[in-house]
Scaffold this active site. Structure first.
Site, PDB file in Angstrom:
ATOM      1  N   GLU A 157      -1.212  -2.172   8.498  1.00  0.00           N
ATOM      2  CA  GLU A 157      -1.009  -1.826   9.914  1.00  0.00           C
ATOM      3  C   GLU A 157      -1.326  -2.956  10.896  1.00  0.00           C
ATOM      4  O   GLU A 157      -2.031  -2.749  11.881  1.00  0.00           O
ATOM      5  CB  GLU A 157      -1.839  -0.579  10.259  1.00  0.00           C
ATOM      6  CG  GLU A 157      -1.500   0.599   9.362  1.00  0.00           C
ATOM      7  CD  GLU A 157      -2.303   1.865   9.679  1.00  0.00           C
ATOM      8  OE1 GLU A 157      -3.203   1.811  10.528  1.00  0.00           O
ATOM      9  OE2 GLU A 157      -2.000   2.913   9.062  1.00  0.00           O
ATOM     10  N   ASN A 200       1.457  -3.242   4.258  1.00  0.00           N
ATOM     11  CA  ASN A 200       1.649  -1.792   4.313  1.00  0.00           C
ATOM     12  C   ASN A 200       1.597  -1.323   5.765  1.00  0.00           C
ATOM     13  O   ASN A 200       0.746  -1.775   6.540  1.00  0.00           O
ATOM     14  CB  ASN A 200       0.502  -1.146   3.508  1.00  0.00           C
ATOM     15  CG  ASN A 200       0.687   0.329   3.258  1.00  0.00           C
ATOM     16  OD1 ASN A 200       1.740   0.749   2.758  1.00  0.00           O
ATOM     17  ND2 ASN A 200      -0.317   1.131   3.581  1.00  0.00           N
ATOM     18  N   HIS A 236       4.418   8.790   6.518  1.00  0.00           N
ATOM     19  CA  HIS A 236       3.793  10.025   7.017  1.00  0.00           C
ATOM     20  C   HIS A 236       4.831  10.678   7.933  1.00  0.00           C
ATOM     21  O   HIS A 236       5.127  10.146   9.006  1.00  0.00           O
ATOM     22  CB  HIS A 236       2.514   9.713   7.804  1.00  0.00           C
ATOM     23  CG  HIS A 236       1.437   9.114   6.954  1.00  0.00           C
ATOM     24  ND1 HIS A 236       0.768   9.833   5.983  1.00  0.00           N
ATOM     25  CD2 HIS A 236       0.931   7.859   6.899  1.00  0.00           C
ATOM     26  CE1 HIS A 236      -0.117   9.048   5.383  1.00  0.00           C
ATOM     27  NE2 HIS A 236      -0.030   7.846   5.918  1.00  0.00           N
ATOM     28  N   GLU A 265       2.337   6.366   1.052  1.00  0.00           N
ATOM     29  CA  GLU A 265       1.418   7.409   1.545  1.00  0.00           C
ATOM     30  C   GLU A 265       2.186   8.638   2.011  1.00  0.00           C
ATOM     31  O   GLU A 265       1.841   9.261   3.013  1.00  0.00           O
ATOM     32  CB  GLU A 265       0.582   6.871   2.729  1.00  0.00           C
ATOM     33  CG  GLU A 265      -0.154   5.590   2.446  1.00  0.00           C
ATOM     34  CD  GLU A 265      -1.028   5.116   3.608  1.00  0.00           C
ATOM     35  OE1 GLU A 265      -1.219   5.876   4.582  1.00  0.00           O
ATOM     36  OE2 GLU A 265      -1.510   3.978   3.534  1.00  0.00           O
ATOM     37  N   ASP A 267       3.619  12.006   3.143  1.00  0.00           N
ATOM     38  CA  ASP A 267       3.359  13.437   3.325  1.00  0.00           C
ATOM     39  C   ASP A 267       4.314  13.939   4.391  1.00  0.00           C
ATOM     40  O   ASP A 267       4.873  13.152   5.159  1.00  0.00           O
ATOM     41  CB  ASP A 267       1.886  13.773   3.632  1.00  0.00           C
ATOM     42  CG  ASP A 267       1.227  12.893   4.660  1.00  0.00           C
ATOM     43  OD1 ASP A 267       1.935  12.341   5.526  1.00  0.00           O
ATOM     44  OD2 ASP A 267      -0.020  12.757   4.613  1.00  0.00           O
TER      45      ASP A 267
HETATM   46  C1  XIL Z   1      -6.853   8.050   6.220  1.00  0.00           C
HETATM   47  C2  XIL Z   1      -7.584   8.955   5.251  1.00  0.00           C
HETATM   48  O1  XIL Z   1      -6.694   9.841   4.702  1.00  0.00           O
HETATM   49  C3  XIL Z   1      -8.686   9.678   5.947  1.00  0.00           C
HETATM   50  O2  XIL Z   1      -9.454  10.412   5.022  1.00  0.00           O
HETATM   51  C4  XIL Z   1      -9.571   8.715   6.702  1.00  0.00           C
HETATM   52  O3  XIL Z   1     -10.521   9.430   7.437  1.00  0.00           O
HETATM   53  C5  XIL Z   1      -8.740   7.874   7.621  1.00  0.00           C
HETATM   54  O4  XIL Z   1      -7.744   7.210   6.911  1.00  0.00           O
HETATM   55  N1  XIL Z   1      -2.742   5.151   7.038  1.00  0.00           N
HETATM   56  C6  XIL Z   1      -3.495   4.569   6.074  1.00  0.00           C
HETATM   57  C7  XIL Z   1      -4.561   5.340   5.413  1.00  0.00           C
HETATM   58  O5  XIL Z   1      -3.200   3.422   5.671  1.00  0.00           O
HETATM   59  O6  XIL Z   1      -5.614   4.533   4.976  1.00  0.00           O
HETATM   60  C8  XIL Z   1      -5.071   6.454   6.275  1.00  0.00           C
HETATM   61  O7  XIL Z   1      -5.978   7.231   5.506  1.00  0.00           O
HETATM   62  C9  XIL Z   1      -3.932   7.282   6.794  1.00  0.00           C
HETATM   63  C10 XIL Z   1      -2.980   6.448   7.595  1.00  0.00           C
END
Ligand code: XIL
Length: 750
Positions: A157, A200, A236, A265, A267
């Site tokens: 990020e 990422n 996401h 990641e 969802d």
């Molecule tokens: C999130 C986790 O799921 C949480 O448990 C934590 O509190 C915060 O981070 N992008 C990412 C992840 O790269 O590391 C993040 O994970 C979600 C968004």
């Protein structure tokens, strides 16, 4: 029994032994089994607390996924309680679990503006100190798991959502400036040269300001030679999400930079309350994503941010949303789970029955061998040799057979048998051990040779690869019995006495025409079963930390070809042989092998390829008989792993097999097919020969001279030669007669 019947060699038993078992039983198999059949990685992020405390959580993970990532355990605030200490308790547990469960693991993440400890952010460190801390962190952490973590999210990020430029407010930017990216990737490469290094980010999957920013960033890293291998799309999403053409465009532009992608990641959050309709819609989003990944050749893995709704970060971070994953709160699979599984298994369902109906072959356009990658035409032989040929060779290496290494120079040979009076005085027999590496106790192959007596000049040779040992060539008790591999137990055993002479190669006929005959058993070079490479010459050549072949590393066909190349190295030193006139001959999978060997190694004067079929001379784009899907399911290890990406998309393969034949040009090549060997698509082999014609013509050699498929047993013999014989998947006496006529025509002329 007629001479012809007697000489028919059938390899049917071998095929039957190696074919995978039936199609049944996929219903209840876990996701990872379906993924593994596709050579794909499907995974989930792991939350440490249920991993340690809820058996069903851990059990589901191990059963369903073949890749994991830690949701939080790899982040700074978990690994670095203080500047001087590391806490590897959870990371060790996860890496060990992945290894024990035969899974890959991603490391998330080394540089991120969130979840960094107070001692770091409040520590008032200078730029140099922060760089030193970052370096120590990466070298210690990545170094600890060298060879065990498949890919690292080196930077997470870094791009600003609204500007597409770098996020300037982050700790790392504030302290180090934009250089922190370069440094992080370089430190990571230094710590584990074998790990994949990823950038990422979120909201960068399609085409928008953010994804353009990510693209510009990684392009610039690439162009500066900074070590980066891939881009992670977090994915996401909000329910209702569907993949768009923009996602493909984005994937392709990253692929063109030489970068892979992974969905890291995923969802799909539902605006609560959840309904069956919303679940069906969610399933569609997952279906789209996996389908996308399986059909986008540079997409390597799909991971979700968790797997059960019981432990998802969504409710805490997006109020009013939830149920974003593929298992519900009670570990019951949701429609999204079945959607993933269905897509992963589609390839298998499509597998049968094979198409044998000409009217259903479908339309296809072959890549033009005489158009350069930049779209310009190839006009001269020099254009071909200097520019186009290397381009095509590169594509076959990257996407089909994999890259073969250069052979070591200091290889030794032992002539362990020499009899100058065999076959009633008509021949000399020699047996030579050829070492495949500089180590005497390392891998080696045995070459059996028969030479015609009475020749004062070095003679040309027909060198074949055989399936079941040199002793099968002829019933001469002095031939060393090969060591062969049991295809069921995967154990080594000595070939039996009864196997002597089984193949009945027409050695006397070959000798009478003035050629030497040579043969090598392909099992000497590498055994022919999935995972068999561990017994061969590949692992010693792995890069530091590498544990399995890379996607473009050579497959078994490349390895077997290598064995032929090393035999030719020896023959160049054997004064009895004219090494400039060596023809290589192989049947079936070894018919594929000789084509690839001839394509790579221009020292081979001629290629004789029998019934090579799919992955050999047959056009991949012609849907007839065996397909890439069949190969990817049953014999993925013959090829590089990238080839399986085209299992259901032959049209996306950047080459086709006429270009394999063209790589042999202008040297003579003979392709045969069998009337009843429809599985190998004899017509597809013929059409590949036709389509290689323009390259032969350009180089001053002859094409087939026709695009009409010849009748049975009617050879067309130009510089390219083709016939379809009466009979099936075999080398027949008729074939050998034609091969010798062809050899007389081209090898005798010099
Ligand atoms: C999130 C986790 O799921 C949480 O448990 C934590 O509190 C915060 O981070 N992008 C990412 C992840 O790269 O590391 C993040 O994970 C979600 C968004």
């Amino acid at each position: 029994m007629s001479n012809c019947r007697r000489l028919v060699i059938s390899f049917l038993p071998l095929f039957v032994a190696l074919l995978p078992c039936g199609m049944s039983g996929t219903q209840n198999q876990p996701l990872r089994a379906s993924a593994e059949q596709r050579g794909f990685f499907i995974g989930a992020a792991v939350a440490v607390s249920p991993f340690r405390n809820e058996p069903i959580y851990r059990e589901t993970l191990g059963r369903e996924f073949n890749i994991i990532v830690a949701e939080n355990a790899f982040k700074w605030d978990s690994v670095r309680p203080s500047r001087t200490t590391f806490n590897f308790r959870d990371t060790d547990a996860l890496v060990d679990f992945a290894q024990a469960s035969n899974m890959k693991i991603r490391g998330h993440t080394l540089v991120w503006h969130n979840q960094i400890p107070g001692w770091l952010t409040n520590g008032n460190f200078s730029r140099d100190e922060v760089i030193a801390i970052l370096r120590e962190h990466i070298l210690t952490f990545v170094g600890r798991y060298k060879g065990r973590v498949w890919a690292w999210d080196v930077v997470n990020e870094a791009v600003d959502d609204s500007t597409g430029g770098l996020r300037t407010g982050s700790f790392w930017y504030q302290k180090i400036g934009p250089d922190y990216l370069r440094l992080a990737f370089e430190f990571a490469r230094e710590a584990d040269p074998g790990a994949k290094l990823y950038y990422n980010d979120y909201s960068s999957e399609g085409l928008n300001t953010k994804s353009n920013g990510v693209f510009n960033l990684v392009s610039s890293l690439k162009s500066q030679g900074i070590p980066i291998d891939g881009v992670g799309w977090q994915m996401h999403q909000v329910n209702g999400f569907r993949m768009q053409p923009a996602n493909r465009t984005n994937a392709k532009r990253l692929a063109e930079l030489g970068l892979e992608i992974s969905i890291t990641e995923m969802d799909v959050r539902i605006n609560l309350p959840t309904t069956p309709e919303k679940l069906a819609e969610q399933a569609q989003a997952y279906r789209d994503a996996i389908n996308f990944c399986l059909t986008e050749p540079n997409c390597k893995a799909l991971l979700m941010w968790g797997f059960t709704d019981k432990y998802s970060w969504i409710p805490a971070f997006f109020s009013g949303f939830g149920d974003a994953l593929i298992y519900d709160m009670s570990y019951q699979p949701k429609p999204a789970y079945f959607a993933l599984k269905e897509v992963l298994e589609q390839g298998r369902q499509q597998r049968s029955p094979a198409n044998y109906d000409e009217s259903k072959v479908g339309a296809y356009t072959l890549p033009d061998p005489l158009i350069l990658n930049d779209g310009k035409p190839v006009r001269t032989a020099t254009d071909w040799t200097k520019r186009r040929r290397p381009e095509i060779l590169e594509l076959f290496e990257a996407k089909v057979y994999g890259r073969s290494p250069q052979p070591p120079k200091d290889i030794s040979y032992e002539v362990f048998d020499l009899d100058e009076h065999v076959l009633d005085g008509k021949a000399i027999r020699k047996q030579v051990t050829i070492h495949l590496s500089p180590k005497k106790d390392g891998p080696k192959e045995d070459l059996l040779m028969y030479l015609p007596t009475g020749s004062r000049k070095p003679v040309p040779m027909i060198l074949s690869l055989n399936f079941s040992g040199n002793q099968a060539a002829t019933a001469d008790p002095r031939i060393k019995l090969a060591t062969v591999w049991n295809p069921r137990t995967h154990e080594k055993q000595q070939a039996s006495e009864q196997s002597r002479g089984r193949a009945q190669d027409p050695i006397e006929k070959i000798l009478a025409r003035g050629y030497a005959f040579g043969t090598i058993c392909y099992q000497d070079i590498e055994p022919d079963f999935k995972g068999g490479y561990v017994h061969g010459i590949r692992p010693p050549l792995f890069k530091p930390g590498q544990t399995e072949p890379a996607p473009d590393d050579w497959g078994a066909i490349g390895v077997w070809s290598y064995g032929l190349g090393r035999a030719l190295d020896y023959l160049e030193k054997d004064k009895d042989i004219d090494s400039k006139r060596v023809a290589i001959m192989g049947h079936s999978r070894l018919g594929k092998t000789v084509l690839w060997a001839g394509a790579m190694d221009r020292r081979f004067a001629m290629v004789l390829s029998s019934c090579s079929g799919e992955g050999g001379a047959s056009l991949a784009r012609r849907n007839y008989g065996e397909t890439i899907r069949n190969l990817a399911d049953a014999f993925p290890y013959w090829f590089c792993a990238n080839f399986a990406k085209y299992a259901d998309h032959a049209d996306q393969l950047p080459v086709d097999m006429h270009e394999l034949i063209a790589l042999i040009a202008p040297r003579p090549v003979y392709v045969t097919g069998g009337e009843t060997d429809r599985w190998a698509d004899p017509k597809g082999e013929f059409l590949a020969c036709v389509a290689a014609g323009p390259v032969y013509r350009l180089l001053g050699a002859q094409d087939l001279g026709t695009d009409q498929m010849p009748a049975l047993d009617q050879p067309i013999m130009q510089t390219i030669a083709y016939h379809i014989h009466t009979g099936g998947h075999a080398v027949t006496a008729f074939d050998w007669d034609q091969f010798l006529t062809f050899a007389d025509k081209h090898l005798r002329a010099h």
